[in-house]
Design an enzyme around this catalytic site. Structure first.
Site, PDB file in Angstrom:
ATOM      1  N   GLY A  45       0.862  -1.165  -0.007  1.00  0.00           N
ATOM      2  CA  GLY A  45      -0.075   0.103   0.021  1.00  0.00           C
ATOM      3  C   GLY A  45       0.964   1.283   0.041  1.00  0.00           C
ATOM      4  O   GLY A  45       1.133   2.055  -0.933  1.00  0.00           O
ATOM      5  N   ARG A  46       1.411   1.546   0.998  1.00  0.00           N
ATOM      6  CA  ARG A  46       2.115   2.666   1.306  1.00  0.00           C
ATOM      7  C   ARG A  46       3.404   2.749   0.342  1.00  0.00           C
ATOM      8  O   ARG A  46       3.660   3.841  -0.305  1.00  0.00           O
ATOM      9  CB  ARG A  46       3.183   2.340   2.799  1.00  0.00           C
ATOM     10  N   ARG A  53      -1.188  10.839  10.720  1.00  0.00           N
ATOM     11  CA  ARG A  53      -0.123  10.024  11.103  1.00  0.00           C
ATOM     12  C   ARG A  53       0.813  10.584  12.289  1.00  0.00           C
ATOM     13  O   ARG A  53       0.950   9.941  13.135  1.00  0.00           O
ATOM     14  CB  ARG A  53       0.907   9.782   9.636  1.00  0.00           C
ATOM     15  N   CYS A  57      -7.982  22.242  17.725  1.00  0.00           N
ATOM     16  CA  CYS A  57      -8.103  22.498  19.058  1.00  0.00           C
ATOM     17  C   CYS A  57      -7.550  21.442  20.213  1.00  0.00           C
ATOM     18  O   CYS A  57      -8.427  20.874  21.004  1.00  0.00           O
ATOM     19  CB  CYS A  57      -9.316  23.167  19.567  1.00  0.00           C
TER      20      CYS A  57
HETATM   21  C1  LIG Z   1      -2.905  -2.188   5.237  1.00  0.00           C
HETATM   22  C2  LIG Z   1      -2.835  -3.560   4.631  1.00  0.00           C
HETATM   23  C3  LIG Z   1      -1.708  -3.654   3.586  1.00  0.00           C
HETATM   24  C4  LIG Z   1      -0.833  -2.640   3.044  1.00  0.00           C
HETATM   25  O1  LIG Z   1       0.205  -2.269   4.044  1.00  0.00           O
HETATM   26  P1  LIG Z   1       1.214  -1.278   3.773  1.00  0.00           P
HETATM   27  O2  LIG Z   1       2.182  -1.190   5.017  1.00  0.00           O
HETATM   28  O3  LIG Z   1       0.610   0.146   3.252  1.00  0.00           O
HETATM   29  O4  LIG Z   1       2.181  -1.908   2.744  1.00  0.00           O
HETATM   30  C5  LIG Z   1      -1.634  -4.882   3.118  1.00  0.00           C
HETATM   31  N1  LIG Z   1      -2.433  -5.751   3.504  1.00  0.00           N
HETATM   32  C6  LIG Z   1      -3.390  -5.761   4.306  1.00  0.00           C
HETATM   33  C7  LIG Z   1      -4.341  -7.163   4.611  1.00  0.00           C
HETATM   34  C8  LIG Z   1      -3.509  -4.497   4.808  1.00  0.00           C
HETATM   35  O5  LIG Z   1      -4.389  -4.271   5.826  1.00  0.00           O
END
Ligand SMILES: *Cc1c(COP(=O)(O)O)cnc(C)c1O
Length: 407
Positions: free
Chosen positions: A266-267, A303, A335
């Protein structure tokens, strides 16, 4: 940390045109990261699922899709938006965690594969979709991650089915005549050293051996990006080599040579393609600390307050003159005292109306925005491959805040 992908002049142009706070993404960077993941294991049957919870902007989803990457969904809402982006149902993988029967049905009715996260949910799945195909998320007993809140496997999390429940999984599969076509895991988020990930992979492959004829084995995401200047990038060549060796070893005595391996970054896909721009509204000393007051509250970037995360901040000065460095703490307009974007940073002197660029904000940035304090969620802009900027999500308006009230 990546460099800013646009010049100071361009930043001021964007700030003029769209206002702040503003998320700005770079198409080229996004495509590079997609390609890196897609080409991670050229000699193996690997598919990449983008974990869209990191950023589910429709336009960015379309770009990811065009890079031949599939997608993970965490909710019916994500499925809905992914379908809008054009992902066909077989390219969506719904990884539910504590979901209702109707949420499972939302996927099943569309032919979207569901991963269940507990024996209880496997049984629920069996009851509502007897004879169906399913995946099970396991917890290999090891975790990894940058903060305890994002370690998603091991002995202290809610996720996955623990390894010694394999027998019960088999029984439920039989009882409801299900077809287990894949197993998956996700041990945590943000590793820059591959060792722990490889340990997790090895353990999942051990579990995989318990099930004949799997179509896929999904190792999860967690691939990190360097948020700090002195951090090294994840060594993809080394990771690739080690993964390849693990898979080759596994395939030697697995009954389905054609089994597909999957990863779920994801990241890694989106973090570095995004920056968050904010403007300095006020500068003050409070009992010895110099506070830079901005429009970057934690409703815009959560974050730091959620995970104590570090984001590099770059100063973009209207004057063009960068003076002496000094120590400052950069705060937002919400706030609460915890509303701090960056604490005790050494930066060139900042004055009112200077612009700040918060780096690596593409992942878990906009996705976690809220209307807390009745603030408006920011606009998002894409710098396209041809250099043009394009608004890809409008800033909220007061009407958005009012929308769901009855009276
Ligand atoms: C959040 C998540 C990811 C991705 O995580 P990253 O750290 O952003 O790569 C992958 N698989 C599952 C099941 C997730 O919940």
């Amino acid at each position: 940390m990546g460099d800013i992908f646009i010049s100071d002049e361009r930043i001021f142009e964007l700030v003029e045109k769209y206002g702040t706070p503003l998320y700005v993404y770079d198409e080229d960077t996004l495509r590079i990261r997609c390609k890196e993941m897609r080409n991670l294991l050229p000699n193996k049957n690997l598919r990449v699922n983008y974990s869209a919870k990191a950023n589910s902007n429709l336009e960015l989803l379309k770009i990811v899709m065009s890079e031949d990457i599939d997608v993970d969904a965490m909710s019916p809402g994500e499925i809905y938006i992914q379908q809008k982006a054009g992902f066909t149902n077989e390219r969506i993988f719904y990884i539910g965690n504590n979901v209702w029967a109707d949420e499972i049905m939302y996927a099943v009715e569309r032919g979207i594969l569901v991963s269940v996260d507990s024996l209880s949910q496997l049984e629920l799945f069996g009851k509502i979709n007897r004879g169906g195909q399913v995946a099970v998320r396991f917890n290999p007993g090891v975790g990894a991650g940058h903060h305890e809140k994002v370690v998603t496997a091991g002995k202290k999390t809610k996720f996955g089915v623990q390894k010694n429940f394999v027998g019960q999984v088999k029984e439920l599969i039989k009882e409801y005549d299900l077809k287990l076509i894949g197993i998956n895991q996700h041990i945590g988020s943000l590793f820059l050293d591959e060792d722990q990930y490889i340990v997790g992979v090895r353990m999942l492959l051990e579990i995989a051996k318990e099930f004949k004829g799997l179509k896929f084995i999904d190792m999860g995401g967690g691939f990190g990006v360097p948020y700090k200047k002195d951090e090294n990038r994840l060594d993809l060549a080394k990771l690739s080599e080690k993964l390849d060796a693990e898979f080759a070893n596994f395939l030697k005595d697995y009954d389905n040579e054609g089994v597909m391996f999957k990863i779920e970054p994801g990241r890694y896909i989106v973090a570095e393609s995004g920056i968050l721009l904010g403007e300095v509204c006020s500068v003050k000393y409070n009992y010895g600390v110099k506070y830079i007051g901005t429009d970057l509250g934690f409703n815009v970037l959560a974050r730091p307050i959620l995970y104590d995360s570090y984001h590099e901040v770059q100063v973009v000065k209207r004057s063009g003159n960068y003076g002496e460095n000094e120590e400052v703490t950069i705060v937002g307009n919400i706030c609460e005292s915890g509303d701090i974007i960056a604490k005790d940073r050494i930066l060139p002197e900042i004055i009112e109306r200077d612009v700040l660029a918060v780096m690596n904000s593409g992942a878990y940035g906009f996705a976690m925005c809220s209307n807390y304090n009745c603030r408006l969620r920011p606009a998002e802009v894409l710098i396209c491959h041809n250099g043009e900027d394009k608004l890809i999500r409008k800033r909220d308006t007061f009407e958005d805040i009012e929308r769901n009230f009855i009276c």
